[in-house]
Design a protein around this motif. Structure first.
Motif, mmCIF file in Angstrom:
data_model
loop_
_atom_site.group_PDB
_atom_site.id
_atom_site.type_symbol
_atom_site.label_atom_id
_atom_site.label_comp_id
_atom_site.label_asym_id
_atom_site.label_seq_id
_atom_site.Cartn_x
_atom_site.Cartn_y
_atom_site.Cartn_z
ATOM 1 N N THR A 247 -11.741 -0.821 10.485
ATOM 2 C CA THR A 247 -10.389 -0.366 10.141
ATOM 3 C C THR A 247 -10.402 1.074 9.615
ATOM 4 O OG1 THR A 247 -10.660 -1.347 7.961
ATOM 5 C CG2 THR A 247 -9.528 -2.666 9.631
ATOM 6 N N VAL A 248 -9.237 1.702 9.710
ATOM 7 C CA VAL A 248 -9.145 3.132 9.405
ATOM 8 C C VAL A 248 -7.924 3.434 8.529
ATOM 9 C CG1 VAL A 248 -8.971 5.453 10.401
ATOM 10 C CG2 VAL A 248 -10.118 3.644 11.698
ATOM 11 N N GLY A 249 -8.131 4.285 7.549
ATOM 12 C CA GLY A 249 -7.016 4.866 6.796
ATOM 13 C C GLY A 249 -7.016 6.355 7.071
ATOM 14 N N ALA B 142 -15.374 1.981 1.233
ATOM 15 C CA ALA B 142 -14.964 2.790 2.397
ATOM 16 C C ALA B 142 -15.869 3.997 2.566
ATOM 17 C CB ALA B 142 -13.523 3.259 2.204
ATOM 18 N N TYR B 143 -16.034 4.411 3.798
ATOM 19 C CA TYR B 143 -16.750 5.652 4.070
ATOM 20 C C TYR B 143 -15.717 6.731 4.362
ATOM 21 C CZ TYR B 143 -20.458 8.767 5.346
ATOM 22 O OH TYR B 143 -21.331 9.815 5.356
ATOM 23 N N SER B 144 -15.794 7.840 3.617
ATOM 24 C CA SER B 144 -14.746 8.847 3.770
ATOM 25 C C SER B 144 -15.238 10.071 4.525
ATOM 26 C CB SER B 144 -14.206 9.257 2.393
ATOM 27 O OG SER B 144 -15.268 9.683 1.574
ATOM 28 N N LEU C 234 0.829 -1.204 0.000
ATOM 29 C CA LEU C 234 0.000 0.000 0.000
ATOM 30 C C LEU C 234 0.868 1.260 0.000
ATOM 31 C CD1 LEU C 234 -2.663 1.572 0.266
ATOM 32 C CD2 LEU C 234 -2.728 0.958 2.689
ATOM 33 N N SER C 235 1.878 1.269 0.858
ATOM 34 C CA SER C 235 2.794 2.413 0.929
ATOM 35 C C SER C 235 3.472 2.665 -0.407
ATOM 36 C CB SER C 235 3.900 2.156 1.947
ATOM 37 O OG SER C 235 3.405 2.337 3.224
ATOM 38 N N ARG C 236 3.915 1.584 -1.003
ATOM 39 C CA ARG C 236 4.625 1.747 -2.276
ATOM 40 C C ARG C 236 3.700 2.274 -3.356
ATOM 41 N NH1 ARG C 236 7.987 -3.650 -3.195
ATOM 42 N NH2 ARG C 236 8.395 -2.708 -5.236
ATOM 43 N N LEU C 237 2.454 1.834 -3.332
ATOM 44 C CA LEU C 237 1.512 2.312 -4.348
ATOM 45 C C LEU C 237 1.191 3.798 -4.144
ATOM 46 C CD1 LEU C 237 -0.796 -0.813 -4.752
ATOM 47 C CD2 LEU C 237 0.818 0.128 -6.423
ATOM 48 N N LEU D 213 -7.049 4.337 -3.050
ATOM 49 C CA LEU D 213 -6.202 3.185 -2.712
ATOM 50 C C LEU D 213 -6.591 2.620 -1.352
ATOM 51 C CD1 LEU D 213 -2.528 3.990 -3.795
ATOM 52 C CD2 LEU D 213 -3.963 2.117 -4.593
ATOM 53 N N LEU D 214 -6.832 3.515 -0.389
ATOM 54 C CA LEU D 214 -7.211 3.053 0.948
ATOM 55 C C LEU D 214 -8.558 2.334 0.900
ATOM 56 C CD1 LEU D 214 -6.039 6.148 3.014
ATOM 57 C CD2 LEU D 214 -5.028 3.868 2.996
#
Ligand SMILES: Nc1nc2c(ncn2[C@@H]2O[C@H](COP(=O)(O)OP(=O)(O)OP(=O)(O)O)[C@@H](O)[C@H]2O)c(=O)[nH]1
Ligand SMILES: [Mg+2]
Length: 331
Positions: A83-85, A53-55, A25-28, A140-141
């Protein structure tokens, strides 16, 4: 393909990201930040996984307590086993290093939690507005399977508008000292905020500010199906945070009930399409304008005032051969 990522590699990284690999994920996200030509392919690859996801956008003046709220909201959401981004969009400033360090220390427990992904992104001198990179990182998240994505931005007018158009729920944070900000923003503010927060409610003037915003909401809230609540919080002491999350969930339900949830997402997709095409056309135009030849001459004549910009624009837009040529040549 540019900086070493082929399609196969991107495909593998996406797969790993979907399996919960944080490094993938980080690399993307780093790949997004490089803004290379692979971005299109990446976004196409994750397209089937979007929309879960809910933003939530958290915006407001510098130092209002946005990060503290994000931190406390995250703790709450994790307690609910979701979970959270987190994306902290920080305007490029040589002074923001300190704040980031502060965030890091505060967020320490979340950095150790595999259910939380945190990333700060610089805006590289973009004036206002949410950078394209941030919007793509949000996706992405989403594709990585985060239940909630929180985006923190410093509010400077355009950013708020942009965040409103990007996230499902927008929370606008004020502090008691910021009365002027409300006055200057009055008009646009109601279109932007789904929820108002007066943070640092331990400080003098908080009640008055809550009342003031409430009066504004009473005068004008754009939707019949939602009346933005005005909440007082003390983020650093975790006071009012659960209520804030409840308000976010209420807003989510109201959006769905009114059919607005899907309508907003549709509008967002359309806007994105227009933005992408527009950006490409603009790049082509700028590229060709800089060159010698008939177009260069036309520009010079416009610069000298020999021909009006309108007339020149007409000429360009009616020259189908010229425009065809733009698309044939690789920029
Ligand atoms: N008194 C008081 N201080 C608070 C409260 N919430 C946060 N703070 C403090 O306010 C300061 C700024 O908080 P941040 O969360 O970093 O604010 P921010 O809006 O993220 O700031 P930037 O990202 O730099 O714009 C920190 O020292 C916090 O501890 C509160 O409710 N009351
Ligand atoms: Mg912050």
């Amino acid at each position: 393909m540019g900086r070493g990522y082929g399609k196969a590699q991107i495909g593998t990284l996406v797969k790993r990201m979907r399996q919960g690999d944080v490094r993938a994920l980080s690399r993307l996200i780093s790949l997004l930040e490089q803004e290379g030509e692979e971005v299109s392919f990446l976004m196409e690859t994750i397209a089937p996984y979007l929309g879960q996801a809910y933003s939530i956008g958290i915006t407001g003046p510098p130092g209002a307590g946005k990060s503290t709220l994000v931190d406390k909201l995250t703790t709450h959401i994790r307690r609910l086993e979701r979970t959270v981004g987190i994306l902290a969009i920080d305007p490029t400033s040589p002074f923001s290093g300190g704040a980031l360090l502060g965030d890091r220390i505060r967020m320490q427990q979340h950095y150790l939690d595999p259910g939380v992904f945190i990333r700060s992104m610089a805006t590289k001198g973009d004036v206002g507005g949410l950078p394209r990179v941030a919007k793509d990182a949000l996706k992405l998240l989403d594709a990585a399977g985060k239940d909630y994505v929180l985006i923190e931005t410093v509010g400077v007018g355009q950013t708020e508008l942009d965040i409103m158009e990007t996230t499902d729920t927008t929370v606008v944070v004020f502090v008691p000292e910021g009365g002027d900000a409300i006055q200057t923003m009055k008009a646009g503010l109601m279109e932007i905020a789904d929820i108002f927060v007066v943070n640092k409610a331990d400080r003098e003037g908080a009640d008055r500010m809550v009342t003031e915003i409430q009066a504004l909401v009473d005068m004008h809230h754009p939707h019949s199906w939602w009346r933005p609540p005005v909440l007082a919080t003390q983020a650093d002491r975790d006071i009012g945070v659960v209520e804030l999350f409840t308000a976010i969930e209420d807003h989510r339900k109201a959006l769905c009930k009114a059919g607005e949830f899907e309508a907003r997402r549709q509008a967002r997709r359309k806007k994105e399409l227009i933005e992408l095409v527009e950006r490409h056309l603009r790049t082509l135009l700028l590229h060709h304008l800089q060159r010698e030849g008939a177009l260069g001459e036309l520009v010079t004549r416009v610069e000298r005032g020999e021909i009006s910009p309108h007339r020149a624009a007409d000429q360009i837009l009616h020259d189908t051969q010229l425009i065809q040529h733009w698309f044939q040549e690789k920029v």
